[in-house]
Design a protein around this motif. Structure first.
Motif, PDB file in Angstrom:
ATOM      1  N   ASP A  99      -7.364   6.464   6.364  1.00 40.92           N
ATOM      2  CA  ASP A  99      -7.629   5.539   5.256  1.00 40.92           C
ATOM      3  C   ASP A  99      -9.103   5.568   4.860  1.00 40.92           C
ATOM      4  O   ASP A  99      -9.437   5.578   3.673  1.00 40.92           O
ATOM      5  N   LYS A 143       0.847  -1.179   0.000  1.00 34.91           N
ATOM      6  CA  LYS A 143       0.000   0.000   0.000  1.00 34.91           C
ATOM      7  C   LYS A 143       0.889   1.238   0.000  1.00 34.91           C
ATOM      8  O   LYS A 143       1.867   1.320   0.718  1.00 34.91           O
ATOM      9  N   ARG A 156      -4.037   1.205  -5.444  1.00 35.66           N
ATOM     10  CA  ARG A 156      -2.782   0.998  -4.714  1.00 35.66           C
ATOM     11  C   ARG A 156      -2.673   1.902  -3.498  1.00 35.66           C
ATOM     12  O   ARG A 156      -1.808   1.741  -2.660  1.00 35.66           O
ATOM     13  N   TYR A 157      -3.590   2.880  -3.395  1.00 41.56           N
ATOM     14  CA  TYR A 157      -3.586   3.771  -2.243  1.00 41.56           C
ATOM     15  C   TYR A 157      -4.477   3.277  -1.118  1.00 41.56           C
ATOM     16  O   TYR A 157      -4.414   3.776  -0.018  1.00 41.56           O
ATOM     17  N   SER A 158      -5.338   2.312  -1.395  1.00 42.55           N
ATOM     18  CA  SER A 158      -6.189   1.794  -0.338  1.00 42.55           C
ATOM     19  C   SER A 158      -5.987   0.293  -0.140  1.00 42.55           C
ATOM     20  O   SER A 158      -5.837  -0.155   0.979  1.00 42.55           O
ATOM     21  N   ALA A 159      -6.026  -0.478  -1.200  1.00 42.43           N
ATOM     22  CA  ALA A 159      -5.790  -1.928  -1.144  1.00 42.43           C
ATOM     23  C   ALA A 159      -6.632  -2.610  -0.057  1.00 42.43           C
ATOM     24  O   ALA A 159      -6.111  -3.218   0.861  1.00 42.43           O
TER      25      ALA A 159
END
Length: 171
Positions: free
Chosen positions: A57, A10, A79-82
């Protein structure tokens, strides 16, 4: 055997994204996003488990979902939270509920309280834009407006072309 192992890392968008890319992804500046996180933090329950999502988040997930209008699964796969789709759904719900708390909502959203305020607002908007009968605006939201029937004759001061949304959306 390790060749088939996929590692999901992440990425912190505050560090990884330029200011312009951050606004494009989340529709808010980094400073305003940090302010929003501080604003909703007292309302959102803090994580109890080490693997739980932080308030930051949850806010970022919600902003990305609101900003893109995408489905929950692609938002979670970012890709910023996953995170899973169900985590995205819970995050959106928690942040939306926090934003709807009266102490937060009423400081940002204003509605006319009486007919005099409504008339004043409509007159000010008409003076600035020439668009009649408006009592409020929502940024970047397209709302279908039904034009008055064409058979009003001389009474129809506002023909249909005034109601047509001329904004072109290119994607």
């Amino acid at each position: 055997m390790l060749d088939n192992l996929l590692v999901c890392v992440k990425v912190n968008p505050f560090l990884a994204l330029s200011d312009i890319a951050f606004v494009k992804t989340y529709r808010m500046s980094k400073n305003l996003t940090n302010y929003l996180i501080e604003l909703v933090s007292p309302v959102i329950e803090p994580p109890k488990r080490s693997s739980a999502l932080r308030v930051q988040d949850k806010v970022l997930i919600t902003l990305q979902f609101f900003g893109t209008g995408s489905y929950q699964l692609p938002t979670g796969n970012s890709r910023y939270s996953a995170v899973s789709q169900s985590s995205v759904s819970r995050s959106i719900s928690e942040v939306t509920n926090a934003l709807n708390q009266p102490n937060i909502f009423n400081s940002w959203v204003k509605f006319p309280k009486n007919i005099a305020e409504l008339r004043k607002l409509r007159n000010e908007f008409y003076t600035k834009t020439g668009f009649p009968g408006v009592c409020g605006c929502i940024d970047c939201t397209h709302i279908a407006i039904v034009a008055p029937p064409g058979n009003l004759g001389a009474e129809n001061n506002y023909p249909e072309h005034i109601y047509v949304n001329r904004k072109i959306i290119i994607q």
